[in-house]
Design a protein around this motif. Structure first.
Motif, PDB file in Angstrom:
ATOM      1  N   ALA A 118     110.032   3.393 164.676  1.00  0.00           N
ATOM      2  CA  ALA A 118     109.979   4.223 165.514  1.00  0.00           C
ATOM      3  C   ALA A 118     110.702   5.261 165.366  1.00  0.00           C
ATOM      4  CB  ALA A 118     109.231   3.956 167.238  1.00  0.00           C
ATOM      5  N   GLU A 119     112.331   4.702 165.276  1.00  0.00           N
ATOM      6  CA  GLU A 119     113.107   5.749 164.720  1.00  0.00           C
ATOM      7  C   GLU A 119     113.427   6.204 163.732  1.00  0.00           C
ATOM      8  OE1 GLU A 119     116.604   3.549 166.095  1.00  0.00           O
ATOM      9  OE2 GLU A 119     117.867   4.953 166.419  1.00  0.00           O
ATOM     10  N   GLU A 120     112.882   4.613 162.571  1.00  0.00           N
ATOM     11  CA  GLU A 120     113.156   5.778 161.812  1.00  0.00           C
ATOM     12  C   GLU A 120     112.195   6.508 160.742  1.00  0.00           C
ATOM     13  OE1 GLU A 120     113.916   1.790 158.356  1.00  0.00           O
ATOM     14  OE2 GLU A 120     112.272   1.482 159.769  1.00  0.00           O
ATOM     15  N   ASN A 121     110.879   6.959 162.026  1.00  0.00           N
ATOM     16  CA  ASN A 121     110.063   7.984 161.466  1.00  0.00           C
ATOM     17  C   ASN A 121     110.688   8.937 162.312  1.00  0.00           C
ATOM     18  OD1 ASN A 121     107.888   6.632 160.742  1.00  0.00           O
ATOM     19  ND2 ASN A 121     106.440   6.206 162.677  1.00  0.00           N
ATOM     20  N   ALA A 122     111.271   8.999 163.213  1.00  0.00           N
ATOM     21  CA  ALA A 122     112.133  10.007 164.247  1.00  0.00           C
ATOM     22  C   ALA A 122     112.877  10.658 162.872  1.00  0.00           C
ATOM     23  CB  ALA A 122     112.410   9.659 164.871  1.00  0.00           C
ATOM     24  N   GLN A 123     113.406   9.985 162.442  1.00  0.00           N
ATOM     25  CA  GLN A 123     114.523  10.529 162.039  1.00  0.00           C
ATOM     26  C   GLN A 123     114.291  10.643 160.104  1.00  0.00           C
ATOM     27  OE1 GLN A 123     117.520   7.959 162.073  1.00  0.00           O
ATOM     28  NE2 GLN A 123     118.402   8.616 163.639  1.00  0.00           N
ATOM     29  N   ARG A 124     113.177  10.384 160.191  1.00  0.00           N
ATOM     30  CA  ARG A 124     112.482  10.373 158.654  1.00  0.00           C
ATOM     31  C   ARG A 124     112.747  12.271 157.707  1.00  0.00           C
ATOM     32  NH1 ARG A 124     112.753   8.606 154.198  1.00  0.00           N
ATOM     33  NH2 ARG A 124     111.106   9.537 152.621  1.00  0.00           N
ATOM     34  N   HIS A 125     112.026  12.783 158.787  1.00  0.00           N
ATOM     35  CA  HIS A 125     112.515  14.283 158.612  1.00  0.00           C
ATOM     36  C   HIS A 125     113.790  15.014 157.844  1.00  0.00           C
ATOM     37  CE1 HIS A 125     110.855  18.703 156.982  1.00  0.00           C
ATOM     38  NE2 HIS A 125     112.494  19.328 158.024  1.00  0.00           N
ATOM     39  N   LYS A 126     114.719  14.537 158.310  1.00  0.00           N
ATOM     40  CA  LYS A 126     115.929  14.477 158.037  1.00  0.00           C
ATOM     41  C   LYS A 126     116.132  13.828 157.387  1.00  0.00           C
ATOM     42  CE  LYS A 126     120.811  13.764 160.063  1.00  0.00           C
ATOM     43  NZ  LYS A 126     121.042  12.582 161.106  1.00  0.00           N
ATOM     44  N   ARG A 127     116.029  12.575 156.866  1.00  0.00           N
ATOM     45  CA  ARG A 127     115.970  11.609 155.538  1.00  0.00           C
ATOM     46  C   ARG A 127     115.121  12.073 154.220  1.00  0.00           C
ATOM     47  NH1 ARG A 127     119.808   9.461 157.691  1.00  0.00           N
ATOM     48  NH2 ARG A 127     119.390   8.210 159.297  1.00  0.00           N
ATOM     49  N   ARG A 128     114.745  13.031 154.260  1.00  0.00           N
ATOM     50  CA  ARG A 128     114.105  13.121 152.873  1.00  0.00           C
ATOM     51  C   ARG A 128     114.588  14.645 152.481  1.00  0.00           C
ATOM     52  NH1 ARG A 128     109.743  16.951 152.079  1.00  0.00           N
ATOM     53  NH2 ARG A 128     108.579  17.045 151.186  1.00  0.00           N
ATOM     54  N   GLU A 129     115.024  15.257 153.674  1.00  0.00           N
ATOM     55  CA  GLU A 129     115.653  16.029 153.230  1.00  0.00           C
ATOM     56  C   GLU A 129     116.981  16.182 152.599  1.00  0.00           C
ATOM     57  OE1 GLU A 129     114.676  19.848 153.374  1.00  0.00           O
ATOM     58  OE2 GLU A 129     112.662  18.184 154.050  1.00  0.00           O
ATOM     59  N   GLU A 130     117.657  15.156 153.693  1.00  0.00           N
ATOM     60  CA  GLU A 130     119.291  14.316 152.901  1.00  0.00           C
ATOM     61  C   GLU A 130     119.037  13.985 150.971  1.00  0.00           C
ATOM     62  OE1 GLU A 130     121.244  13.760 156.588  1.00  0.00           O
ATOM     63  OE2 GLU A 130     120.165  11.682 155.746  1.00  0.00           O
ATOM     64  N   GLU A 131     117.239  12.855 150.834  1.00  0.00           N
ATOM     65  CA  GLU A 131     117.007  12.092 149.621  1.00  0.00           C
ATOM     66  C   GLU A 131     117.057  13.101 149.336  1.00  0.00           C
ATOM     67  OE1 GLU A 131     115.105   8.631 151.571  1.00  0.00           O
ATOM     68  OE2 GLU A 131     113.325   9.928 150.982  1.00  0.00           O
ATOM     69  N   ILE A 132     116.228  14.199 149.002  1.00  0.00           N
ATOM     70  CA  ILE A 132     115.863  15.650 148.140  1.00  0.00           C
ATOM     71  C   ILE A 132     117.482  16.654 147.404  1.00  0.00           C
ATOM     72  CG2 ILE A 132     114.801  17.459 147.274  1.00  0.00           C
ATOM     73  CD1 ILE A 132     112.730  16.871 149.568  1.00  0.00           C
ATOM     74  N   SER A 133     118.077  16.452 148.897  1.00  0.00           N
ATOM     75  CA  SER A 133     119.698  17.222 148.399  1.00  0.00           C
ATOM     76  C   SER A 133     120.459  16.495 147.537  1.00  0.00           C
ATOM     77  CB  SER A 133     120.110  17.865 150.202  1.00  0.00           C
ATOM     78  OG  SER A 133     121.346  18.199 149.835  1.00  0.00           O
TER      79      SER A 133
END
Lengths: 145, 515
Positions: free
Chosen positions: A50-65
């Motif tokens: 659940a914690e990973e899901n809550a941070q997923r959008h942030k992680r995705r943006e970081e990965e793309i960046s």
């Protein structure tokens, strides 16, 4: 009419080989632009906490960046210096399916990738991304050694 | 290094524990006694019977809510079932959103918090006390509960907080406060605070102590009896490593193994049912007959009904509000789509998995019946059905599976430990979200909750099943009291979303990206 080629990068030397080959092809064609693409391997059917899901959008943006700054932007700048018109794209998904989808969306004439360095047990079972792309692509694929 | 340290830690504890067994038993008993005394009044209030009956008002509360939501949304769980499946498959997911939390991932995460001991031990408790007839009421509660889950998860996504750094927080505390404010209703803030308090208690009870307790029961059943606090300390240490130490690899491995264990569990149940196919008709006969006659269980029909509804609610958590916290992380432009996806949860958890456990227990012959009358024989206390070896809870399920597959208890022991651990990690997050809602974000504040959570692992493993189950149920049902009250006021928001979405789906405005 401008010919468009999609080049699959992986952030390694193999991606550079594909890019060099694409430059040669673009010069031979003349009126040609390149789309450099990087696909971050991701499945919508994987499992997370659940914690990973809550941070997923942030992680995705970081990965793309990160991919943009380390792989795509340098490649686009390199091509521009060589006088070749280029754009970059980063997506998440299955590498083969997503590269094919990007190429179709961009109305590209072909996809250029390098033989990947994948090996071992998993690639024997599931096939490498390159093999899967060649097997399932809707347009011509050039695999650089 | 971590694994080696853990092994050494466990070995030290086991050695020390054996030498101090006598002292430890005293400690267990003391923990149990204090725990029962402290939680007693709270438990008594939550399970108080309706005036002049034996029926707990809280069970009626949940059943009425699920029925109201089912009727209010026009049997949404059946009308949109096919659409829910297509959403989970990703047919309506925008390819440009790839890399975000998918509907499947949100569902799987929520399920990892609910599928677990409730399906294994909880069902055994229900069938052990309420007889096979409890299964019928459990299935009915599961089907109705799909509408409750739909309502709360839609609101969870609609009113979640999206922070500037890209992280999200959602759940009943957010939709109660923001939703009430949007509708101009008073009291949303109070309900949100109350929910958060109960959510913290629920995370320490059902999401923690019950898990630790049953994991210890399972491990000691195989290794031999030893003090519960030893299991508690080992579990607390591993939970500490994950939630405080941030060792994600442990959580990641668990998240991958748990679905596999779930499939293995259902597969084993299916194999037993296939082998014993000639008894399935008889077992369903027992379920239906027991549902309306009780077949001699304590409390008769009402006893079966109460146990069925209680266990279904405890297992699938519909109306409790916990799933809304897990589902709120999904990336979607239409909050109601997550509601559709979430309604599959009670179906998978209760209607499919719990029913399989109940069928295996019924078919196994572990429950003793009087050959003359065909009615169940009660145990010495007269509170539950007598079983062959006096087993209850997870031990009863284990014995039932062993009738069909002799080595399965070992697999079940591993599954129980992993399910327990996975549920603890999920509930530590739910509890933390409620904690930070009350006290604000901050590393020290979060650390305090996490340390409290780890301490309760030890208490849960050391306490007896009875007080732990009572407190677990009471804390989780207390969440449902507040959550459902709020849902009654907010359900018209969901109906507007449903009507708008349905209209656009029919008109072709909402189209699938994949055929």
């Amino acid at each position: 009419m401008t010919t468009r080629l999609v080049v699959g990068l992986d952030g390694h030397a193999s991606g550079e080989r594909a890019l060099d080959f694409a430059v040669t092809q673009a010069r031979l064609i003349g009126d040609c632009d390149l789309v450099v693409a990087y696909v971050i391997e991701w499945s919508p059917f994987s499992f997370h906490s659940a914690e990973e899901n809550a941070q997923r959008h942030k992680r995705r943006e970081e990965e793309i960046s990160t991919v943009m700054s380390r792989v795509i932007d340098p490649a686009v700048k390199k091509l521009e210096k060589l006088g070749i018109k280029a754009t970059g794209v980063v997506r998440h998904g299955d590498v083969a399916d997503t590269l094919n989808a990007i190429a179709k969306q961009q109305k590209a004439a072909q996809i250029i990738v390098a033989r990947s360095s994948e090996g071992g047990f998993s690639s024997r079972i599931f096939g490498s991304s390159t093999f899967n792309l060649v097997k399932g692509a809707d347009l011509p694929v050039t695999v650089v050694q | 290094m971590t694994a080696a340290a853990m092994a050494a830690f466990a070995a030290t504890l086991l050695t020390a524990g054996a030498a101090r067994a006598q002292e430890a038993m005293t400690l267990d008993e003391r923990v149990n006694q204090i725990f029962a005394e402290v939680t007693g009044p709270f438990v008594s209030f939550i399970f108080a019977p309706l005036y002049g009956t034996d029926f707990p008002w809280i069970v009626m509360w949940l059943v009425i809510a699920a029925t109201v939501f089912t009727l209010y949304f026009g049997f949404v769980q059946f009308r949109y079932f096919g659409h829910s499946i297509r959403l989970v498959k990703g047919d309506y997911s925008d390819p440009d959103d790839a890399g975000e939390v998918s509907h499947f991932q949100a569902l799987a995460t929520a399920l990892s918090g609910t599928v677990g001991l409730g399906n294994i031990a909880g069902v055994a408790v229900a069938v052990g006390i309420g007889g096979p007839g409890a299964t019928f009421w459990m299935i009915l509660a599961g089907l109705l509960g799909m509408a409750s889950k739909f309502t709360e998860c839609t609101l969870g996504v609609k009113y979640r907080n999206e922070y500037e750094d890209g992280t999200v927080s959602g759940g009943p505390m957010y939709y109660l406060s923001k939703g009430f404010r949007e509708l101009g209703l008073p009291g949303g803030g109070v309900l949100a605070v109350l929910f958060s308090v109960f959510c913290i208690l629920g995370s320490l009870g059902g999401g923690n102590m019950f898990q630790a307790n049953q994991a210890h029961a399972q491990i000691s059943g195989i290794l031999g009896d030893y003090p519960g606090w030893i299991t508690g300390l080992v579990f607390a240490f591993v939970v500490f490593l994950v939630i405080v130490g941030g060792i994600k690899s442990i959580a990641r491995v668990t998240e991958k193994i748990v679905p596999f264990m779930g499939v293995l569990y259902v597969g084993a149940a299916l194999i037993i049912l296939i082998v014993e196919y000639d008894k399935i008709g008889w077992a369903f006969g027992q379920i239906f007959e027991g549902a309306f006659s009780g077949l001699g269980v304590a409390g008769g029909l009402v006893g079966a009904l109460i146990q069925g509804f209680k266990r279904a609610a405890f297992s699938n958590e519909a109306g409790v509000g916990s799933a809304a916290i897990a589902h709120s992380a999904v990336r979607t432009k239409e909050p109601i789509t997550e509601g559709f996806v979430s309604l599959l949860e009670p179906l998978i958890d209760t209607v499919v998995i719990c029913t399989m456990t109940a069928l295996v227990i019924t078919i196994s012959g572990q429950l003793i019946t009087d050959p003359q009358t065909g009615r169940f024989v009660l145990d010495e206390a007269g509170a539950a059905i007598a079983t062959i070896d006096g087993n209850t809870g997870v031990a009863l399920t284990s014995a039932a599976f062993a009738e069909g597959i002799s080595w399965f208890p070992y697999v079940l022991a591993v599954a129980v430990v992993l399910f327990a651990f996975s549920t603890m990690i999920s509930w530590s997050y739910y509890g933390l979200k409620a904690w930070t809602y009350l006290f604000g974000e901050g590393k020290t504040k979060e650390l305090i909750f996490k340390l409290i959570f780890c301490a309760f692992v030890v208490i849960g493993a050391a306490a007896n099943l009875g007080p732990v189950i009572d407190f677990s149920d009471a804390a989780i049902f207390a969440m449902a009291v507040v959550n459902i009250l709020g849902l009654y006021f907010l359900m018209k928001v969901v109906r507007q979303e449903l009507r708008s979405y349905g209209r656009r789906l029919r008109s072709g405005e909402i189209v699938a990206y994949r055929a």
